[in-house]
Design an enzyme around this catalytic site. Structure first.
Site, PDB file in Angstrom:
ATOM      1  N   CYS B 113      60.437 -13.308  36.747  1.00 34.17           N
ATOM      2  CA  CYS B 113      59.107 -13.660  37.242  1.00 34.17           C
ATOM      3  C   CYS B 113      58.860 -15.068  36.717  1.00 34.17           C
ATOM      4  CB  CYS B 113      58.029 -12.698  36.735  1.00 34.17           C
ATOM      5  SG  CYS B 113      56.373 -13.243  37.211  1.00 34.17           S
ATOM      6  N   CYS B 116      55.122 -15.566  35.445  1.00 35.78           N
ATOM      7  CA  CYS B 116      54.582 -14.872  34.268  1.00 35.78           C
ATOM      8  C   CYS B 116      55.490 -13.721  33.893  1.00 35.78           C
ATOM      9  CB  CYS B 116      53.149 -14.396  34.515  1.00 35.78           C
ATOM     10  SG  CYS B 116      52.407 -13.596  33.084  1.00 35.78           S
ATOM     11  N   SER B 117      55.147 -12.497  34.323  1.00 41.93           N
ATOM     12  CA  SER B 117      55.915 -11.343  33.851  1.00 41.93           C
ATOM     13  C   SER B 117      55.818 -10.158  34.807  1.00 41.93           C
ATOM     14  CB  SER B 117      55.412 -10.928  32.472  1.00 41.93           C
ATOM     15  OG  SER B 117      54.016 -10.706  32.517  1.00 41.93           O
ATOM     16  N   CYS B 118      55.677 -10.398  36.125  1.00 41.01           N
ATOM     17  CA  CYS B 118      55.660  -9.291  37.086  1.00 41.01           C
ATOM     18  C   CYS B 118      56.964  -8.521  36.968  1.00 41.01           C
ATOM     19  CB  CYS B 118      55.502  -9.814  38.517  1.00 41.01           C
ATOM     20  SG  CYS B 118      53.803 -10.286  38.902  1.00 41.01           S
TER      21      CYS B 118
END
Lengths: 101, 207
Positions: B113, B116-118
């Protein structure tokens, strides 16, 4: 938006910190900030607003913050903007807890 | 290359400051009835027992033994989840639109991602710290073969690498190749071979 969060392809980042036997959270506060975010988004604001809130950090702060420091920033921003808690209440409670220690 | 000169440092009380802010927020949110004293434990418990890589491992193992199921998993990951004996809410937070990319001898897939952090929480749980680190987010998009090699995945130059930017719209994960020598294994034994890293594309499955 071409903000600091749009990191794909950025140069000069150095080695990836791969940890052996990594815990899910590095500290209790990180676990708590995750849990409080999970418990509030969906009920008081959509999850996408949480990510957007971290992207609204000033760029220099975004780049020097750790992952959960960004989550903490986003959580505070959203619970204050959605008037669940005021900034004054947060500062007051912090002062009170520091005194009780 | 960036310099190692340690001229700038965060304050030594950095962790304590965050811990104190979190303590204040927790106390205020409990007092206002927005969360309870059990919220933290119940959220963390949810990820330990209901949403985690153990779900992804079951899906992949079934796909390895059942070609029809594999087709369904590739075509509609969420529909495949519904066929499993999983807890409710698998299509909830962070799992609304999941898709899986299949590794083959010719193509190796890896997820990131970049923003961010999906991550597909229902099938893989919470991502490791390195996945959320700027170094991985930046570098795997530019030099995936080098990054994979740092994780110990050495691919022949003839293997095409596909990097999937998992996002709020589609949460990607990886269907690894079934390793040789597993022909007589049960579905449960196969599931035990799978790691989150293999289902992110930064490891191969080994016996």
């Amino acid at each position: 938006m071409n903000g600091p969060h749009d990191m794909g392809g950025m140069h000069n980042m150095g080695p990836i910190p791969i940890e052996a036997d990594e815990p899910v959270f590095h500290s209790e506060w990180e676990a708590k900030v995750f849990a409080m975010s999970f418990a509030t988004f969906g009920n008081y604001f959509p999850v996408d607003e949480t990510r957007h809130a971290s992207e609204r950090m000033p760029p220099a702060q975004y780049l020097s913050a750790s992952y959960y420091e960004r989550w903490l920033y986003a959580l505070e921003l959203l619970i204050t903007e959605h008037q669940l808690v005021t900034q004054a209440e947060i500062e007051e409670r912090m002062a009170q807890l520091a005194q009780d220690r | 290359m960036p310099s190692n000169y340690p001229g700038f440092k965060h304050g030594a009380d950095r962790e304590a400051v965050s811990a104190a802010r979190v303590k204040a927020l927790e106390s205020l949110l409990i007092e206002k009835g927005i969360i309870t004293g059990n919220t933290v434990d119940s959220v963390l418990g949810h990820f330990e027992t209901k949403m985690g890589p153990f779900n992804g491992a079951k899906l992949v193992a079934r796909a390895w033994v059942d070609p029809d199921f594999k087709q369904l998993l590739l075509a509609d990951c969420n529909a495949a989840c519904e066929q499993m004996d999983f807890p409710a809410g698998m299509s909830g937070a962070e799992g609304e639109h999941m898709r899986i990319a299949e590794n083959t001898p010719e193509v190796h897939n890896v997820i990131v991602c970049t923003l961010c952090s999906c991550y597909p929480w229902p099938t893989l749980g919470l991502p490791p710290y390195w996945f959320k680190d700027p170094t991985f987010r930046a570098r795997v998009a530019r030099e995936p073969r080098v990054v994979l090699s740092e994780f110990g995945v050495e691919l022949d130059d003839s293997v095409e690498i596909r990097v999937w930017d998992t996002s709020a719209q589609i949460r990607w994960w990886v269907l690894p190749m079934r390793p040789a020598g597993t022909e007589n294994m049960s579905e449960a034994e196969l599931a035990a071979l799978l790691t989150p890293e293999a289902m992110m594309g930064v490891a191969q499955v080994s016996v």
